[in-house]
Design an enzyme around this catalytic site. Sequence first.
Site, mmCIF file in Angstrom:
data_model
loop_
_atom_site.group_PDB
_atom_site.id
_atom_site.type_symbol
_atom_site.label_atom_id
_atom_site.label_comp_id
_atom_site.label_asym_id
_atom_site.label_seq_id
_atom_site.Cartn_x
_atom_site.Cartn_y
_atom_site.Cartn_z
ATOM 1 N N ASP A 280 0.823 -1.220 0.000
ATOM 2 C CA ASP A 280 0.000 0.000 0.000
ATOM 3 C C ASP A 280 0.853 1.265 0.000
ATOM 4 O O ASP A 280 0.379 2.350 -0.309
ATOM 5 C CB ASP A 280 -0.956 0.000 1.202
ATOM 6 C CG ASP A 280 -0.210 -0.245 2.502
ATOM 7 O OD1 ASP A 280 0.470 0.684 2.985
ATOM 8 O OD2 ASP A 280 -0.290 -1.371 3.046
ATOM 9 N N ASP B 251 6.299 -5.348 7.070
ATOM 10 C CA ASP B 251 4.945 -4.795 7.146
ATOM 11 C C ASP B 251 3.996 -5.820 6.536
ATOM 12 O O ASP B 251 3.483 -5.643 5.438
ATOM 13 C CB ASP B 251 4.918 -3.465 6.371
ATOM 14 C CG ASP B 251 3.550 -2.825 6.376
ATOM 15 O OD1 ASP B 251 2.665 -3.301 7.109
ATOM 16 O OD2 ASP B 251 3.366 -1.844 5.632
ATOM 17 N N ASP C 108 -1.450 -10.858 8.669
ATOM 18 C CA ASP C 108 -1.425 -11.813 9.782
ATOM 19 C C ASP C 108 -0.673 -13.096 9.399
ATOM 20 O O ASP C 108 -0.564 -13.426 8.220
ATOM 21 C CB ASP C 108 -2.864 -12.196 10.170
ATOM 22 C CG ASP C 108 -3.680 -10.991 10.621
ATOM 23 O OD1 ASP C 108 -3.077 -10.021 11.108
ATOM 24 O OD2 ASP C 108 -4.917 -11.038 10.476
HETATM 25 N N1 AG3 Z 1 -0.482 -4.915 7.954
HETATM 26 C C1 AG3 Z 1 -1.591 -5.556 8.569
HETATM 27 C C2 AG3 Z 1 -1.550 -5.754 10.029
HETATM 28 C C3 AG3 Z 1 -2.459 -6.861 10.406
HETATM 29 C C4 AG3 Z 1 -3.901 -6.483 10.487
HETATM 30 N N2 AG3 Z 1 -4.652 -7.620 10.941
HETATM 31 C C5 AG3 Z 1 -5.967 -7.709 10.921
HETATM 32 N N3 AG3 Z 1 -6.712 -6.710 10.583
HETATM 33 N N4 AG3 Z 1 -6.521 -8.848 11.277
HETATM 34 C C6 AG3 Z 1 -0.810 -3.608 7.582
HETATM 35 C C7 AG3 Z 1 -0.451 -3.213 6.240
HETATM 36 C C8 AG3 Z 1 -0.426 -1.741 6.192
HETATM 37 N N5 AG3 Z 1 0.658 -1.274 5.442
#
Ligand code: AG3
Length: 282
Positions: free
Chosen positions: A86, A155, A158
């Site tokens: 993103d 980054d 899950d």
């Molecule tokens: N990465 C996601 C973190 C995990 C979110 N988990 C969930 N909603 N179950 C974020 C990416 C943003 N750059």
Amino acid sequence: MDVWFYEEHKQNLRLNYRVKRVLAHKKTDYQELVVVETENYGRTLVLDGAVQLTVRDEFIYHEMIAHVPLFTHPDPQKVLVIGGGDGGTVRETLKHKEVNEVHLVEIDPEVVAAAREYFPETSAGLSDKRVHVHYADGIRFVAEQEGAFDVIIVDSSDPVGPAEGLFGKQFYADVARALKPDGLFVAQTESPWANQDILPRIYAGIRATFPIARLYLATVPTYPGWLWSFTLGSKKHDPLTVDPARIPDLGCRYYTPELHRAAFTLPRFVGDLLEKPADPFA
Ligand code: AG3
């Protein structure tokens, strides 16, 4: 219109968002990708049912995953971001003037395409001339590097599906090898409230790999449990000894020089969780 989207936080617990518009919904080669416009949080990117970012609160996660490691390292020139298609983490990374090369390794080109189309304020940095985007498996990419990076930021989503291997012992060993001798890394490490089953194993893996392992917290309203964790693994530089007076003002909305240190002060139940004996992920 009465359309709702929900994320399942636990088997018996869901967070519901009223949806104004569905902007995209597709199966990519790796996952199900959804972009919705929600009433409360604005545009929202969802992968395999898990909210990745909302326009309203993404600054919290992205500032905290980027500035804590980048201000812990005294001279971060070469940075690797795994996942993060993103662009939010890259945007924050580019605020550091010493950084002259950022490599983003994202497995799914559709995530970058969706970010460019629907999240311009998050993804703009991806077009910066310091940034190199690689569409590749982060696990394999890291395994091929040696002594190359000052800072590595993981980054990921899950630890289920495409991101699972990014929490394993082998991956952390490869990250350590990919770093320079005084390098450091940070990973998003799930919620100490909602993910108590896996956090001790993730932390154990990082602690077994790096001489310095420190977990810190931020409050992310759209992630399960709200209370979210990041873990920093470092070969030399300790985030706790950073002098706040030497941190310049980058105009952040969540991160502050004082918070840099404070984020590592843990509520007792979180500290206890980290002391729980655990086998790292294989
Ligand atoms: N990465 C996601 C973190 C995990 C979110 N988990 C969930 N909603 N179950 C974020 C990416 C943003 N750059």
